[in-house]
Enzyme design. Sequence first.
Site, short mmCIF file in Angstrom:
data_model
loop_
_atom_site.label_atom_id
_atom_site.label_comp_id
_atom_site.label_asym_id
_atom_site.label_seq_id
_atom_site.Cartn_x
_atom_site.Cartn_y
_atom_site.Cartn_z
N GLN A 109 124.52 57.49 84.71
CA GLN A 109 124.77 59.02 84.90
C GLN A 109 123.99 59.98 83.98
OE1 GLN A 109 129.29 59.83 86.41
NE2 GLN A 109 129.16 58.01 85.19
N ASP A 112 119.59 61.16 79.51
CA ASP A 112 118.71 61.16 78.12
C ASP A 112 117.67 59.97 77.87
OD1 ASP A 112 120.37 58.71 77.64
OD2 ASP A 112 122.00 60.09 76.94
N HIS A 127 121.87 60.52 88.21
CA HIS A 127 121.63 61.77 88.11
C HIS A 127 120.35 62.60 87.56
CE1 HIS A 127 126.35 62.16 87.48
NE2 HIS A 127 126.12 61.91 89.08
P1 OAD Z 1 132.44 62.72 80.61
O1 OAD Z 1 132.12 63.87 79.69
O2 OAD Z 1 133.13 63.44 81.92
O3 OAD Z 1 133.18 61.43 80.25
C1 OAD Z 1 132.87 60.99 79.03
C2 OAD Z 1 134.05 59.81 78.89
O4 OAD Z 1 133.40 58.95 77.74
C3 OAD Z 1 135.20 60.26 78.35
O5 OAD Z 1 136.09 59.62 79.40
C4 OAD Z 1 135.33 59.81 76.88
O6 OAD Z 1 136.82 59.38 76.72
C5 OAD Z 1 134.55 58.73 77.06
N1 OAD Z 1 133.99 58.47 75.54
C6 OAD Z 1 133.73 59.40 74.69
N2 OAD Z 1 133.23 58.80 73.48
C7 OAD Z 1 132.88 57.36 73.79
C8 OAD Z 1 132.64 56.31 73.01
N3 OAD Z 1 131.91 56.48 71.90
N4 OAD Z 1 132.67 55.22 73.54
C9 OAD Z 1 133.22 54.98 74.85
N5 OAD Z 1 133.48 56.15 75.92
C10 OAD Z 1 133.69 57.35 75.12
O7 OAD Z 1 130.73 62.12 80.85
P2 OAD Z 1 130.57 61.42 82.24
O8 OAD Z 1 131.64 60.60 82.84
O9 OAD Z 1 129.07 60.71 82.12
O10 OAD Z 1 126.89 65.32 85.88
O11 OAD Z 1 130.35 62.75 83.44
C11 OAD Z 1 130.01 62.37 84.65
C12 OAD Z 1 129.16 63.56 85.04
O12 OAD Z 1 129.74 64.76 84.84
C13 OAD Z 1 127.83 63.74 84.30
O13 OAD Z 1 126.66 62.92 84.45
C14 OAD Z 1 127.44 64.99 84.39
C15 OAD Z 1 128.86 65.78 84.42
O14 OAD Z 1 129.04 66.83 84.88
C16 OAD Z 1 125.74 66.19 85.96
O15 OAD Z 1 125.34 66.73 85.25
C17 OAD Z 1 125.40 66.32 87.57
#
Ligand code: OAD
Length: 254
Positions: A109, A112, A127
């Site tokens: 998703q 970067d 995405h």
């Molecule tokens: P989120 O910001 O929703 O979630 C990031 C997740 O990574 C969280 O569950 C954190 O606990 C976890 N996390 C943080 N640091 C970490 C690490 N070092 N190792 C492992 N896990 C870690 O990001 P996404 O799930 O990618 O969409 O969000 C999904 C989509 O929502 C994105 O692609 C974007 C956003 O709105 C669009 O822009 C269309």
Amino acid sequence: MSIQPEQTQQAAQIIDKSQSIVILTGAGVSAESGLATFRDPEEGHWSKYDPMELATIHAFNKDPELVTRWYHWRFTRARDVDPNPGHHAIAALQKHKSDINQSLTLITQNVDGLHQRAGATDVVEIHGTIHTWRCTITNKETPLRNLSFEHFPIPSEAGGLMRPCIVWFGETLPQEALERSFKAMAECDLFISIGTSGTVEPAASFILAAKENGAKTIEINRDPTPNTGFVDVALLGASGQVLPQVLSEIRIEI
Ligand code: OAD
């Protein structure tokens, strides 16, 4: 030393036995490179803006300068950081599986480009990507390196504006990326979700779809998610630490 030695070993054994793996990643895998996730607070100037509100066509139409500046800033952040051990571990596992005629489809998703910089191939960017922009009138795509960021927003040759090839909230996902994702999920025997909160559809449902198709499931995430309760193995921790530990159990070098 792993903080969850039993789960680390279990995950390693499942990965070793699986012949057709799908990995889904989210912003968490890039967190250790220094890129903020969507749900963790940003620092500095842009911290006062909510990414969920800027990543929409409405925001772009209302204030294209602001949204273009924000994406340009996000691009420079992505360009100036390096892939971390989590990105490298995923790329190494993909290469290992390919070397022994097995498969690993990487769906991300993230926009970067850090997976590719770590050496991952055929990445399914559901995405989109921040590295390509397109004209709002003709949809003609231009690599970001060919654009001038002297003026914000950036005018296009056809008299429109240039916008990033990123899926904004309310927009449909790229058809080819979706088709590749569903095909891989239907065929996989293991689905691994890494660094995603599992809250944004349709990617949030991928793990359930794979499970219903009979695949084993593993989650690697810093915090529990809605999926943590039903996966076969849940590893809580930073992906840049957990993934190298898992791979060292099956002697895959990063
Ligand atoms: P989120 O910001 O929703 O979630 C990031 C997740 O990574 C969280 O569950 C954190 O606990 C976890 N996390 C943080 N640091 C970490 C690490 N070092 N190792 C492992 N896990 C870690 O990001 P996404 O799930 O990618 O969409 O969000 C999904 C989509 O929502 C994105 O692609 C974007 C956003 O709105 C669009 O822009 C269309």
